[in-house]
Design a protein around this motif. Structure first.
Motif, PDB file in Angstrom:
ATOM      1  N   ILE A   1       7.119   3.651  10.190  1.00 37.01           N
ATOM      2  CA  ILE A   1       7.943   2.601  10.182  1.00 37.01           C
ATOM      3  C   ILE A   1       9.104   3.014  11.425  1.00 37.01           C
ATOM      4  O   ILE A   1       9.401   4.088  11.187  1.00 37.01           O
TER       5      ILE A   1
ATOM      6  N   SER B   1       6.246  -1.731  11.350  1.00 39.40           N
ATOM      7  CA  SER B   1       5.461  -0.965  10.496  1.00 39.40           C
ATOM      8  C   SER B   1       4.065  -0.745  11.182  1.00 39.40           C
ATOM      9  O   SER B   1       3.886  -2.001  11.636  1.00 39.40           O
TER      10      SER B   1
ATOM     11  N   THR C   1       1.567  -0.947   2.481  1.00 34.76           N
ATOM     12  CA  THR C   1       2.787  -1.324   2.945  1.00 34.76           C
ATOM     13  C   THR C   1       3.932  -0.182   3.097  1.00 34.76           C
ATOM     14  O   THR C   1       4.389   0.175   2.022  1.00 34.76           O
TER      15      THR C   1
ATOM     16  N   SER D   1       7.826   0.477   3.886  1.00 37.55           N
ATOM     17  CA  SER D   1       8.987  -0.326   3.749  1.00 37.55           C
ATOM     18  C   SER D   1      10.115   0.806   3.949  1.00 37.55           C
ATOM     19  O   SER D   1       9.974   1.973   3.508  1.00 37.55           O
ATOM     20  N   ARG D   2      11.293   0.261   3.641  1.00 40.62           N
ATOM     21  CA  ARG D   2      12.555   1.123   3.926  1.00 40.62           C
ATOM     22  C   ARG D   2      14.024   0.618   3.418  1.00 40.62           C
ATOM     23  O   ARG D   2      13.915  -0.514   3.305  1.00 40.62           O
TER      24      ARG D   2
END
Length: 119
Positions: free
Chosen positions: A51, A57, A68, A70-71
């Motif tokens: 990402i 991403s 997946t 994410s942050r």
């Protein structure tokens, strides 16, 4: 000092899910690209997902649609949500980032977290 600490690994049956977390200190996850790598026994380490600082991403084809990345900027943490796990996803998963320090690239790795998927 940049530190990456992974958690969330474990043993699951095929088809199950896990969420890996990478708690980051020393840099902001919203200002740096963050990556997830994995290394299976006898294989080279490979990048699984990333990402960017802008939030874009990417995942490798073998996990696309299942994993997946994410942050959470408030928690300064990066996640890897892994669904529909397969036996071939078994590996040690590592969080990674790099920074440019005075013209020198410096890479940082977490300690790794084991993911074991039984078929």
């Amino acid at each position: 000092q940049v530190q990456l600490v992974e958690s969330g690994g474990g043993s699951v049956q095929a088809g199950g899910s896990l969420r890996l977390s990478c708690a980051v200190s020393g840099i902001s996850v919203t200002s740096n690209s963050m990556d997830w790598y994995r290394q299976a026994p006898g294989k080279q380490r490979e990048m699984v997902a990333s990402i960017t600082s802008s939030g874009t991403s990417n995942e490798i084809d073998s996990v696309k649609g299942r994993f997946t990345v994410s942050r959470d900027g408030a928690k300064n943490t990066v996640y890897l949500q892994m669904n529909s796990l397969k036996a071939e996803d078994t590996a040690v998963y590592y969080c990674h980032t790099w920074i440019n320090s005075g013209g020198t690239r410096r890479d940082y790795w977490g300690q790794g977290t084991q993911v074991t998927v039984s078929s």
